[in-house]
Scaffold this motif. Structure first.
Motif, short mmCIF file in Angstrom:
data_model
loop_
_atom_site.label_atom_id
_atom_site.label_comp_id
_atom_site.label_asym_id
_atom_site.label_seq_id
_atom_site.Cartn_x
_atom_site.Cartn_y
_atom_site.Cartn_z
N ARG A 36 -35.84 -51.37 8.67
CA ARG A 36 -37.14 -50.70 8.58
C ARG A 36 -37.20 -49.80 7.36
NH1 ARG A 36 -36.62 -50.47 14.34
NH2 ARG A 36 -35.86 -48.31 14.28
N ILE A 37 -36.11 -49.11 7.06
CA ILE A 37 -36.07 -48.25 5.88
C ILE A 37 -36.26 -49.07 4.60
CG2 ILE A 37 -34.59 -46.74 4.47
CD1 ILE A 37 -33.30 -45.78 7.12
N VAL A 38 -35.49 -50.16 4.49
CA VAL A 38 -35.54 -50.97 3.27
C VAL A 38 -36.87 -51.72 3.15
CG1 VAL A 38 -34.46 -52.95 2.11
CG2 VAL A 38 -33.02 -51.18 3.16
N SER A 39 -37.45 -52.09 4.30
CA SER A 39 -38.70 -52.86 4.27
C SER A 39 -39.87 -52.05 3.72
CB SER A 39 -39.02 -53.37 5.67
OG SER A 39 -38.05 -54.32 6.09
N ALA A 40 -39.71 -50.75 3.61
CA ALA A 40 -40.76 -49.94 2.98
C ALA A 40 -40.82 -50.19 1.48
CB ALA A 40 -40.50 -48.45 3.26
N TYR A 41 -39.78 -50.80 0.92
CA TYR A 41 -39.71 -51.05 -0.53
C TYR A 41 -39.93 -52.52 -0.89
CZ TYR A 41 -37.55 -46.42 -0.73
OH TYR A 41 -37.31 -45.06 -0.63
N VAL A 42 -39.58 -53.41 0.01
CA VAL A 42 -39.67 -54.85 -0.28
C VAL A 42 -40.27 -55.58 0.90
CG1 VAL A 42 -37.71 -54.87 -1.90
CG2 VAL A 42 -37.31 -55.22 0.56
N ASP A 43 -40.89 -56.69 0.64
CA ASP A 43 -41.46 -57.53 1.70
C ASP A 43 -40.61 -58.79 1.80
OD1 ASP A 43 -43.01 -58.66 3.63
OD2 ASP A 43 -44.62 -59.28 2.26
N LEU A 44 -39.50 -58.66 2.50
CA LEU A 44 -38.56 -59.77 2.62
C LEU A 44 -38.23 -60.01 4.09
CD1 LEU A 44 -36.00 -58.83 -0.19
CD2 LEU A 44 -37.76 -60.60 -0.30
N GLU A 79 -29.15 -52.83 -3.89
CA GLU A 79 -29.35 -54.18 -4.43
C GLU A 79 -30.72 -54.74 -4.04
OE1 GLU A 79 -26.34 -56.93 -3.33
OE2 GLU A 79 -24.74 -55.91 -4.42
N ILE A 80 -31.07 -54.64 -2.78
CA ILE A 80 -32.29 -55.26 -2.28
C ILE A 80 -33.53 -54.63 -2.90
CG2 ILE A 80 -33.70 -55.62 -0.20
CD1 ILE A 80 -31.02 -55.78 1.37
N THR A 81 -33.48 -53.32 -3.14
CA THR A 81 -34.65 -52.62 -3.70
C THR A 81 -34.61 -52.51 -5.22
OG1 THR A 81 -33.63 -50.42 -3.55
CG2 THR A 81 -34.81 -51.22 -1.59
N ASP A 82 -33.64 -53.17 -5.84
CA ASP A 82 -33.46 -53.06 -7.30
C ASP A 82 -33.34 -51.59 -7.71
OD1 ASP A 82 -33.54 -55.82 -7.83
OD2 ASP A 82 -35.73 -55.80 -7.75
N ALA A 83 -32.58 -50.85 -6.92
CA ALA A 83 -32.27 -49.43 -7.19
C ALA A 83 -33.49 -48.52 -7.08
CB ALA A 83 -31.59 -49.27 -8.55
N ARG A 84 -34.54 -48.97 -6.41
CA ARG A 84 -35.72 -48.13 -6.27
C ARG A 84 -35.67 -47.24 -5.03
NH1 ARG A 84 -39.86 -50.79 -4.91
NH2 ARG A 84 -38.93 -52.85 -4.62
N ILE A 85 -34.71 -47.45 -4.18
CA ILE A 85 -34.63 -46.66 -2.95
C ILE A 85 -34.36 -45.19 -3.29
CG2 ILE A 85 -32.16 -47.10 -2.56
CD1 ILE A 85 -32.93 -47.26 0.47
N SER A 86 -35.00 -44.30 -2.57
CA SER A 86 -34.87 -42.87 -2.88
C SER A 86 -33.56 -42.30 -2.33
CB SER A 86 -36.04 -42.11 -2.25
OG SER A 86 -35.93 -42.10 -0.83
N ALA A 87 -33.17 -41.19 -2.93
CA ALA A 87 -31.99 -40.49 -2.43
C ALA A 87 -32.20 -40.05 -0.99
CB ALA A 87 -31.69 -39.28 -3.32
N GLN A 88 -33.41 -39.69 -0.64
CA GLN A 88 -33.71 -39.27 0.73
C GLN A 88 -33.46 -40.41 1.72
OE1 GLN A 88 -37.78 -38.12 1.38
NE2 GLN A 88 -37.33 -37.12 3.34
N ASP A 89 -33.87 -41.62 1.35
CA ASP A 89 -33.66 -42.75 2.26
C ASP A 89 -32.19 -43.18 2.29
OD1 ASP A 89 -36.17 -43.04 3.37
OD2 ASP A 89 -36.91 -44.30 1.74
N LEU A 90 -31.48 -43.03 1.19
CA LEU A 90 -30.04 -43.28 1.23
C LEU A 90 -29.36 -42.29 2.16
CD1 LEU A 90 -29.20 -44.05 -2.52
CD2 LEU A 90 -29.26 -45.66 -0.61
N HIS A 91 -29.83 -41.07 2.15
CA HIS A 91 -29.30 -40.06 3.06
C HIS A 91 -29.58 -40.44 4.51
CE1 HIS A 91 -29.00 -36.04 5.03
NE2 HIS A 91 -27.97 -35.94 4.20
#
Length: 245
Positions: A36-44, A79-91
């Protein structure tokens, strides 16, 4: 460790996660939240599959368990977000791992009674894999440690690991029976060496553990629906083992 049975099955080994207590349910929940977190960045549609690909290639580096999954989730998210994921979401993803490390140990129904019943006639050992500290904590919290002659936490459960343990246990493969939910880790390598197995399927299994093919010794295995059926399955296989002697 010496065993005293001169015929039949002399030693019974138990897996821990998803054989004695719940585990994969918590991992499945963490993965769903990761997706769910990653899906906010990509539609896969294949986020879970891509995470597993990263986990699989990282086993050789990180081993099994929560910490290896956490590092793989972070790597996969980048990898999946091409490094667009935020530091907050990595946390947030790291937080998923911390929650996994804190989840309670919930015994499956009938486990203690079944292990006690087996231990009345056979010495029993616990053989589990994963992160050392986390597995030690779960064994301690389970309340079952007093039932086992030995507790082994290993980095892998394959034929070479079991062969080493048989030497340490002073038991031959044909005198050993393994109980577990994973064909790949608990049953197939023991059958390959000439031992016995009781497969107790769990309702959910990590993809890696589901990748298994029984090429040897299927006649030395029983599949049961629940742990309460273990004593009867053990009696049947022990009788066959004694007759084979």
């Amino acid at each position: 460790m010496q065993t005293h049975n001169t015929r039949g099955i002399a030693l019974v080994g138990f897996d821990a996660d998803d054989t004695l207590w719940r585990s994969q349910d918590y991992f499945d929940d963490a993965q769903a939240r990761f997706e769910r977190i990653v899906s906010a960045y990509v539609d896969l549609a294949d986020v879970g599959e891509r995470l597993y690909a990263v986990e699989k290639r990282n086993i050789a580096f990180f081993g099994y368990g929560v910490k290896g999954m956490a590092l793989s989730m972070v790597e996969a998210a980048v990898e999946i977000t091409d490094a667009r994921i935020s530091a907050q979401d990595l946390h947030r993803i790291v937080g998923l791992a911390k929650e996994l490390l804190r989840h309670p140990v919930e015994l499956l129904d009938g486990v203690r009674g079944a292990v006690e019943a087996v231990a009345e006639n056979h010495p029993v050992v616990l053989i589990t894999k994963g992160d050392l500290f986390h597995q030690e904590q779960k064994v301690r919290d389970s309340g079952l440690a007093d039932l086992f002659r030995r507790i082994e936490i290993v980095s892998e459960k394959d034929a070479s690991t079991y062969a080493r343990l048989f030497e340490e246990f002073d038991v031959t493969p044909k005198r050993f029976l393994m109980v577990g939910n994973s064909l790949r880790s608990d049953i197939a390598p023991v059958l390959e060496l000439g031992g016995w197995g009781v497969h107790v399927p769990y309702h959910t299994t990590w993809a890696h553990e589901a990748e298994a093919e029984l090429r040897h010794g299927g006649e030395r295995m029983r599949a049961i629906a629940g742990i309460s059926e273990l004593p009867q399955a053990l009696r049947e296989l022990d009788a066959i083992a004694r007759h084979a002697d």
